[in-house]
Design an enzyme around this catalytic site. Structure first.
Site, PDB file in Angstrom:
ATOM      1  N   SER A 257       1.549  -1.668  -7.393  1.00 16.92           N
ATOM      2  CA  SER A 257       1.233  -2.842  -8.229  1.00 16.92           C
ATOM      3  C   SER A 257       0.185  -3.719  -7.546  1.00 16.92           C
ATOM      4  O   SER A 257       0.496  -4.816  -7.100  1.00 16.92           O
ATOM      5  CB  SER A 257       2.501  -3.648  -8.547  1.00 16.92           C
ATOM      6  OG  SER A 257       3.335  -3.824  -7.429  1.00 16.92           O
TER       7      SER A 257
ATOM      8  N   LYS B 102       7.739   1.111   0.986  1.00 19.70           N
ATOM      9  CA  LYS B 102       8.453   0.522  -0.155  1.00 19.70           C
ATOM     10  C   LYS B 102       9.670   1.349  -0.567  1.00 19.70           C
ATOM     11  O   LYS B 102      10.781   0.822  -0.682  1.00 19.70           O
ATOM     12  CB  LYS B 102       7.499   0.387  -1.351  1.00 19.70           C
ATOM     13  CG  LYS B 102       6.267  -0.459  -1.092  1.00 19.70           C
ATOM     14  CD  LYS B 102       5.384  -0.558  -2.315  1.00 19.70           C
ATOM     15  CE  LYS B 102       4.780   0.778  -2.734  1.00 19.70           C
ATOM     16  NZ  LYS B 102       3.923   1.401  -1.694  1.00 19.70           N
ATOM     17  N   THR B 103       9.450   2.627  -0.806  1.00 19.03           N
ATOM     18  CA  THR B 103      10.539   3.494  -1.266  1.00 19.03           C
ATOM     19  C   THR B 103      11.615   3.645  -0.204  1.00 19.03           C
ATOM     20  O   THR B 103      12.817   3.607  -0.503  1.00 19.03           O
ATOM     21  CB  THR B 103       9.995   4.876  -1.661  1.00 19.03           C
ATOM     22  OG1 THR B 103       9.077   4.739  -2.751  1.00 19.03           O
ATOM     23  CG2 THR B 103      11.123   5.811  -2.077  1.00 19.03           C
TER      24      THR B 103
ATOM     25  N   LEU C 100       0.822  -1.207   0.000  1.00 19.48           N
ATOM     26  CA  LEU C 100       0.000   0.000   0.000  1.00 19.48           C
ATOM     27  C   LEU C 100       0.859   1.261   0.000  1.00 19.48           C
ATOM     28  O   LEU C 100       2.024   1.237   0.407  1.00 19.48           O
ATOM     29  CB  LEU C 100      -0.907   0.013   1.229  1.00 19.48           C
ATOM     30  CG  LEU C 100      -2.035  -1.015   1.291  1.00 19.48           C
ATOM     31  CD1 LEU C 100      -2.690  -0.979   2.676  1.00 19.48           C
ATOM     32  CD2 LEU C 100      -3.071  -0.748   0.203  1.00 19.48           C
ATOM     33  N   SER C 101       0.278   2.354  -0.435  1.00 25.85           N
ATOM     34  CA  SER C 101       0.937   3.650  -0.320  1.00 25.85           C
ATOM     35  C   SER C 101       1.200   3.933   1.156  1.00 25.85           C
ATOM     36  O   SER C 101       0.307   3.813   1.992  1.00 25.85           O
ATOM     37  CB  SER C 101       0.039   4.744  -0.903  1.00 25.85           C
ATOM     38  OG  SER C 101       0.607   6.020  -0.721  1.00 25.85           O
ATOM     39  N   GLY C 102       2.431   4.268   1.491  1.00 22.12           N
ATOM     40  CA  GLY C 102       2.774   4.539   2.880  1.00 22.12           C
ATOM     41  C   GLY C 102       3.283   3.336   3.644  1.00 22.12           C
ATOM     42  O   GLY C 102       3.648   3.457   4.821  1.00 22.12           O
ATOM     43  N   ALA C 103       3.343   2.184   2.998  1.00 23.07           N
ATOM     44  CA  ALA C 103       3.808   0.982   3.693  1.00 23.07           C
ATOM     45  C   ALA C 103       5.317   1.020   3.942  1.00 23.07           C
ATOM     46  O   ALA C 103       5.816   0.390   4.874  1.00 23.07           O
ATOM     47  CB  ALA C 103       3.443  -0.263   2.895  1.00 23.07           C
TER      48      ALA C 103
END
EC number: 2.7.1.25
Length: 214
Positions: free
Chosen positions: A87, A19-20, A14-17
């Site tokens: 994704s 990843k980046t 999710l966004s904010g999990a």
């Protein structure tokens, strides 16, 4: 630079999990040790390569399709690729696995509530208010990996713990006579070679590439 087989670490979540954040930390460790590496990030790609696309399912699939092409070119030319993309669809991620060299799916997991708390840009707030359509986790589904190659839980692990989990699990998933993860679904065999593609160059297993920074 260290010569090594290309591989693709695919961060999904999710966004904010996180990843980046994890990908950047891992990139810094690998690059500092001379590993040939490139990082592909959802926000950056959408400002350039896929800036013409929206967030419908069709556009999301096109977004990943273009990224897959880039990752495919890089990985088959012995570049390590760190790809950070929501994704959200399992079938799309499976397609990436089949198209790229030495694919490892990394599920960056955090509860939706945690991701909302981390959202400094207020994107979730806008999505909940209906101001942003097709927002993953709110008005669009996220299909969590049922059997990821690597699973990190950023609400329970520190950044360093997450990075070390990825290094450790990646290393355990490779051996010195094979070029794809032992525990993951294998890529199509004809896409991979067990030795360097350049005559006379020594083959260096991906387990070595990751284990040297553990």
């Amino acid at each position: 630079m260290i010569e090594h087989p290309g591989f693709v670490l695919w961060f999904t979540g999710l966004s904010g999990a996180g990843k980046t954040t994890i990908a950047v930390a891992l990139e810094n460790q690998l690059r500092a040790r001379g590993i040939r590496i490139e990082r592909l990030d959802g926000d950056t790609v959408r400002q350039s390569l896929t800036k013409d696309l929206g967030f419908s399912k069709e556009d999301r699939d096109k977004n990943i399709e273009r990224v897959t092409f880039v990752a495919k070119l890089l990985s088959r030319n012995n570049v390590a690729v760190l790809s950070s993309f929501i994704s959200p669809y399992a079938a799309t991620r499976d397609h990436v696995r089949g198209e790229t060299t030495n694919f490892i799916e990394v599920f960056v997991d955090a509860p939706l509530e945690t991701c909302i708390e981390r959202d400094v840009k207020g994107m979730y707030k806008k999505a909940i208010a209906g101001e942003i359509p097709n927002f993953t986790g709110i008005s669009d589904p996220y299909e969590a990996p049922a059997n990821p190659d690597i699973h990190v839980k950023t609400h329970e692990q520190t950044l360093e713990e997450s990075v070390q989990t990825i290094i450790r699990r990646s290393s355990h998933g490779w051996n010195r006579t094979n070029t794809f993860p032992l525990k993951s679904r294998p890529n199509p065999p004809h896409r991979h070679k067990s030795k360097s593609s350049r005559a006379g160059e020594p083959f260096i297993s991906p387990v070595f590439v990751l284990s040297i920074i553990a």
